[in-house]
Design an enzyme around this catalytic site. Structure first.
Site, PDB file in Angstrom:
ATOM      1  N   HIS A 323      79.658  24.917 119.565  1.00 26.35           N
ATOM      2  CA  HIS A 323      79.068  23.518 119.014  1.00 26.35           C
ATOM      3  C   HIS A 323      77.705  23.105 119.878  1.00 26.35           C
ATOM      4  O   HIS A 323      77.175  22.406 119.425  1.00 26.35           O
ATOM      5  CB  HIS A 323      80.293  22.093 119.362  1.00 26.35           C
ATOM      6  CG  HIS A 323      81.317  22.104 118.312  1.00 26.35           C
ATOM      7  ND1 HIS A 323      82.361  23.069 118.206  1.00 26.35           N
ATOM      8  CD2 HIS A 323      81.264  21.558 117.010  1.00 26.35           C
ATOM      9  CE1 HIS A 323      83.014  22.704 117.026  1.00 26.35           C
ATOM     10  NE2 HIS A 323      82.649  21.896 116.557  1.00 26.35           N
ATOM     11  N   GLY A 324      77.649  23.540 120.854  1.00 25.60           N
ATOM     12  CA  GLY A 324      76.428  23.044 121.685  1.00 25.60           C
ATOM     13  C   GLY A 324      76.260  23.977 123.291  1.00 25.60           C
ATOM     14  O   GLY A 324      77.476  24.100 123.799  1.00 25.60           O
TER      15      GLY A 324
END
Length: 466
Positions: A323-324
């Site tokens: 996700h990041g």
């Protein structure tokens, strides 16, 4: 270009007319889809289209080698997977790991200076990387033959799903591209219903929740009371669901209008009675991908209880990192991993569903609050911001709340949420009862009311950042 913008709407109408004007030639439709998909990716940067095309050529080469070399197919698969992961890591995680490695080198007094390079993250790289991995694995398992190159290029670049998913499986989507019979618009009433719901969710409801509750509270958490801070967490949980499920509704509706089906991505996730169920209902295409391509290859639950919990933690940590590139996303993934491990331990020693069996409502409330707690790390720009929010939650007990009314509203929404279970089907049924010549007026009225109520500005798709 936002898929909710007037510009995109007008361009899509023109493309829609041209696309179905070529109905008798699916190959021509595929060419149109491929060109438009690359133009949309290129609208962010022409470099993104170039990177996507080069990546497509490389992965296609590996698929050809996997199919052609039965003896060394596994080696070619491993090499192809390594190239996919390294490509994603270089573009998405280089800066994050450069800082971490540089700090480690400095701590060890090693005279190594890593280059400071600004790397632009190509739009959709996480999603088309996952698409390509599913293709390579399917070719290796002989679930499908090597695709035509241009069909494969369309599979990776298909514009409804390249920006923020859902994640398509090659064995399910490539057959929809490689067709000889004329395509048809699929379930038009459902398609238009999903488009309307998308605009309402993302543009109106999600925008209002963000403007009034999420942004002001997360911007200055130390100034708000515990009640306000709970409102902020609840509101973000609502906003990200409205935003992401609304985006999924939008692109699913677009795909149906083009004659394609995308996988289901949401199934009322906040009705979940535990974290395992939440991941069966939330971002379904991602959770199934993680299960099939990470968790099961690691051994799944086949190698004993302790190894199963390790596999769960690894899978959820990788989900967070996907996700990041930030410590806050890793913590978010770790929180979900720890929660599932604790649940598994409870099921093993206290009985399967030991909380749910006693009180389903309590199980649902505990799951909801734990998920809201984890969203704190997901929405915070840095770990220090999350710590500030947690500090305020434990110290601002005497500050008068500003959003007590909002707290009650969210409680009512949460209790009424189960009633939305059949909302989409009910809306579709109502549309079928309206004479066709009145339908455009109904759509225009709904859209006008939505735009009138919605806050100004064009909302962002949160998952387009991942």
């Amino acid at each position: 270009m936002s898929y909710l913008s007037i510009e995109f709407c007008l361009l899509f109408i023109a493309f829609f007319a041209l696309y179905w004007g070529c109905r008798l030639s699916p190959k021509t439709q595929n060419i149109l889809l491929l060109v438009v998909s690359y133009l949309i990716v290129g609208s962010y940067s022409w470099r993104f289209s170039l990177i996507l095309f080069i990546y497509t050529c490389v992965i296609y080469f590996f698929s050809v080698m996997i199919a052609a070399s039965e003896r060394h197919a596994k080696r070619w698969l491993i090499l192809g997977l390594c190239v996919s992961v390294i490509n994603l890591a270089l573009f998405k995680y280089f800066d994050f790991f450069r800082y971490e490695l540089q700090d480690l080198f400095n701590l060890l007094d090693l005279p190594i200076l890593l280059p400071a390079i600004t790397v632009l993250i190509p739009i959709g790289i996480s999603f088309y990387t996952f698409h390509s991995i599913s293709y390579l694995v399917s070719v290796k398992k002989q679930e499908l033959p090597v695709a035509n190159f241009w069909d494969f290029a369309l599979f990776l670049s298909f514009f409804p799903s390249i920006i923020a998913g859902p994640i398509n499986r090659a064995k399910d989507f490539l057959p929809q591209i490689n067709v000889n019979q004329p395509r048809e618009i699929l379930e038009p009433f459902r398609a238009f219903t999903l488009l309307i719901l998308a605009v309402i969710k993302v543009y109106c409801l999600g925008g209002l929740v963000n403007e009034h509750w999420v942004t002001p509270i997360f911007a200055n958490p130390l100034e708000f009371s515990v009640v306000d801070l709970l409102v902020g967490l609840y509101a973000y949980a609502i906003q990200i669901y409205l935003n992401f499920s609304g985006y999924t509704d939008l692109v699913t509706g677009i795909a149906l209008l083009l004659g394609f089906r995308l996988p289901i991505n949401f199934n009322l996730p906040y009705l979940s009675l535990n974290l395992r169920e939440f991941w069966v209902r939330w971002h379904i295409s991602l959770s199934r991908w993680i299960r099939d391509y990470i968790y099961i290859p690691l051994g799944g639950s086949r190698r004993g209880f302790i190894r199963t919990q390790i596999n769960v933690m690894l899978a959820m940590l990788l989900s967070g990192l996907w996700h990041g590139a930030g410590i806050n996303f890793i913590i978010w993934g770790a929180c979900h991993g720890i929660g599932i491990v604790v649940l598994n331990i409870g099921d093993r020693y206290l009985g399967q569903g030991w909380i749910t069996a006693r009180s389903p409502l309590m199980a649902r409330l505990l799951t909801w609050h734990y998920i809201c707690f984890t969203w704190l790390f997901f929405n915070s720009e840095s770990l220090s911001d999350a710590v500030d929010y947690l500090t305020a939650l434990t110290h601002n007990l005497l500050i008068e709340p500003h959003h007590a009314g909002a707290f009650l509203v969210i409680c009512v929404i949460y209790l009424a949420y189960p009633m939305c279970k059949n909302l989409t089907e009910w809306f579709i049924l109502q549309l079928t009862k309206i004479p066709n010549y009145y339908l455009p007026l109904v759509f225009i009225l709904i859209l006008w009311l939505t735009i009138y109520i919605a806050p100004s500005g064009m909302p962002n798709f949160i998952y387009a950042n991942f």
